[in-house]
Write an enzyme that holds these catalytic residues in place. Structure first.
Site, short mmCIF file in Angstrom:
data_model
loop_
_atom_site.label_atom_id
_atom_site.label_comp_id
_atom_site.label_asym_id
_atom_site.label_seq_id
_atom_site.Cartn_x
_atom_site.Cartn_y
_atom_site.Cartn_z
N LYS A 61 0.95 -1.17 -0.05
CA LYS A 61 0.06 -0.11 -0.07
C LYS A 61 0.75 0.99 0.00
O LYS A 61 0.58 2.07 -0.60
CB LYS A 61 -1.10 0.05 1.06
CG LYS A 61 -2.05 -1.28 1.12
CD LYS A 61 -2.76 -1.32 2.31
CE LYS A 61 -3.86 -2.53 1.97
NZ LYS A 61 -4.66 -2.64 3.33
N GLN A 105 -4.90 -1.65 9.28
CA GLN A 105 -4.80 -2.93 8.73
C GLN A 105 -5.51 -3.88 9.62
O GLN A 105 -5.11 -3.86 10.84
CB GLN A 105 -3.40 -3.06 8.60
CG GLN A 105 -3.07 -4.55 7.87
CD GLN A 105 -3.72 -4.47 6.45
OE1 GLN A 105 -3.54 -3.45 5.74
NE2 GLN A 105 -4.26 -5.49 6.17
N ASP A 128 -11.28 3.12 3.68
CA ASP A 128 -11.74 1.51 3.53
C ASP A 128 -13.34 1.70 3.51
O ASP A 128 -13.70 0.57 3.17
CB ASP A 128 -11.15 1.09 4.74
CG ASP A 128 -10.05 -0.28 4.69
OD1 ASP A 128 -9.95 -0.55 3.43
OD2 ASP A 128 -9.32 -0.70 5.47
#
Ligand code: NDP
Length: 304
Positions: A61, A105, A128
């Site tokens: 990422k 995460q 997200d």
């Protein structure tokens, strides 16, 4: 000598190639906003603990964020970090004007309530799309930041099929991060949507009705070729590691939730695993970061 294409090659949906194209469009959008409005979008990624798969995701990422011209900040915290410490970091990132997107995460260590952490992220920075506000906006047709994996699936479907109006989509799986938002996105694109799950009666018969079949289950090769209507478009979200004795002792390989070779013989188009949905997830994260940056600053989002 002429080369013959691999059988079924035209049916394979190449997520790697599409994701590469999307990253190029994101990079162009980043350079446009930077030239026109004088800011560079920034993504903060938070990793708690040393889970090896998470470390790989976070590294990728960060690398792809920088490659598209954005700023990347990584916060790595010890596996023993307590919830209050993590919430304090989230509050700092929420308040930091240079941070446009925040990604925590998953999975988090067990001493931390993951939902409490996700709900602490400022919805405008929730790239997200897991915050309840964004989930609610998606469900009610508002301007939401949308979870990256289902967004990637929708982009692949629209690229392959164009308008999805009137198509019957069956989504197998009802998780908050894949199945439910996938169904909402397909509904928003005017498909007729059925959501199936572990309690669905006669799942094969349900799947056979699908013009679009999305499998997001987490069970290796569960969806068989005879579950698929001839010509249907199949999106395989599953990522499952299974033993591969043919590669040698203790070796493994990745398979999806769909028995690929059987499905390829029947489907009109299908995403392979790996190389289908997987690469789309980070590309959509980058797209969401630019979108979040533009929305927060009230500037028009460039075409991506
Ligand atoms: P979850 O475990 O959260 O959800 C799985 C869903 O599948 C549940 O709704 C469950 O039903 C349903 N299910 C389980 N067994 C069956 C069955 N036998 N028949 C019908 N439905 C069943 O998984 P996720 O949604 O998080 O992930 C799904 C898959 O997608 C996994 O393989 C994961 O690794 C992969 N994934 C891939 C990503 C990518 O980037 N490509 C990103 C995220 C996930 P019920 O609700 O009734 O229990």
């Amino acid at each position: 000598m002429s080369r013959t294409a691999e059988p079924g090659a035209d049916k394979r949906i190449d997520g790697r190639a599409f994701a590469a194209g999307l990253r190029e469009r994101v990079a162009r959008a980043v350079s446009t906003v930077s030239e026109t409005h004088g800011f560079t979008p920034g993504l903060a990624v938070v990793l708690v603990g040393e889970d090896p798969a998470s470390q790989v995701y976070v590294r990728n990422k960060g690398k792809q964020t920088v490659e598209t011209g954005m700023r990347s900040v990584e916060h790595r915290l010890d596996a023993s970090t307590d919830q209050d410490t993590l919430l304090k970091l989230i509050a700092d990132l929420n308040a930091d004007d240079a941070v446009d997107g925040i990604l925590v995460q998953l999975p988090l260590p067990e001493q931390i309530d993951a939902q409490a952490v996700l709900d602490a992220i400022e919805p405008a920075k929730d790239v997200d799309g897991f915050h309840v506000i964004n989930a609610g906006r998606l469900a009610t047709g508002g301007a939401a930041l949308v979870p990256c994996t289902p967004l990637g699936c929708l982009l692949l479907l629209q690229d392959r099929l164009g308008d999805l109006s009137g198509k019957h989509a069956v989504v197998v799986g009802r998780s908050n991060i894949v199945g439910k938002p996938m169904a909402q996105l397909l509904l928003g694109a005017n498909a007729t949507v059925t959501i199936a799950h572990s309690r669905t009666a006669d799942l094969p018969a349900m799947c056979r009705q699908a013009d679009i079949l999305v499998a997001a289950v987490g069970r290796p090769e569960m969806v068989r070729g005879d579950w698929i209507k001839t010509g249907a478009t199949v999106i395989d979200v599953g990522i499952n590691r299974v033993p591969a004795p043919e590669k040698g002792d203790g070796k493994t390989r990745l398979v999806g939730d769909v028995a690929f070779d059987e499905a390829l013989a029947v489907a009109g188009a299908i995403t392979p695993v790996p190389g289908g949905v997987g690469p789309m997830t980070i590309a959509c994260l980058l797209r969401n970061t630019v979108e979040a940056a533009c929305r927060r600053r009230g500037v028009t989002l460039p075409e991506m």
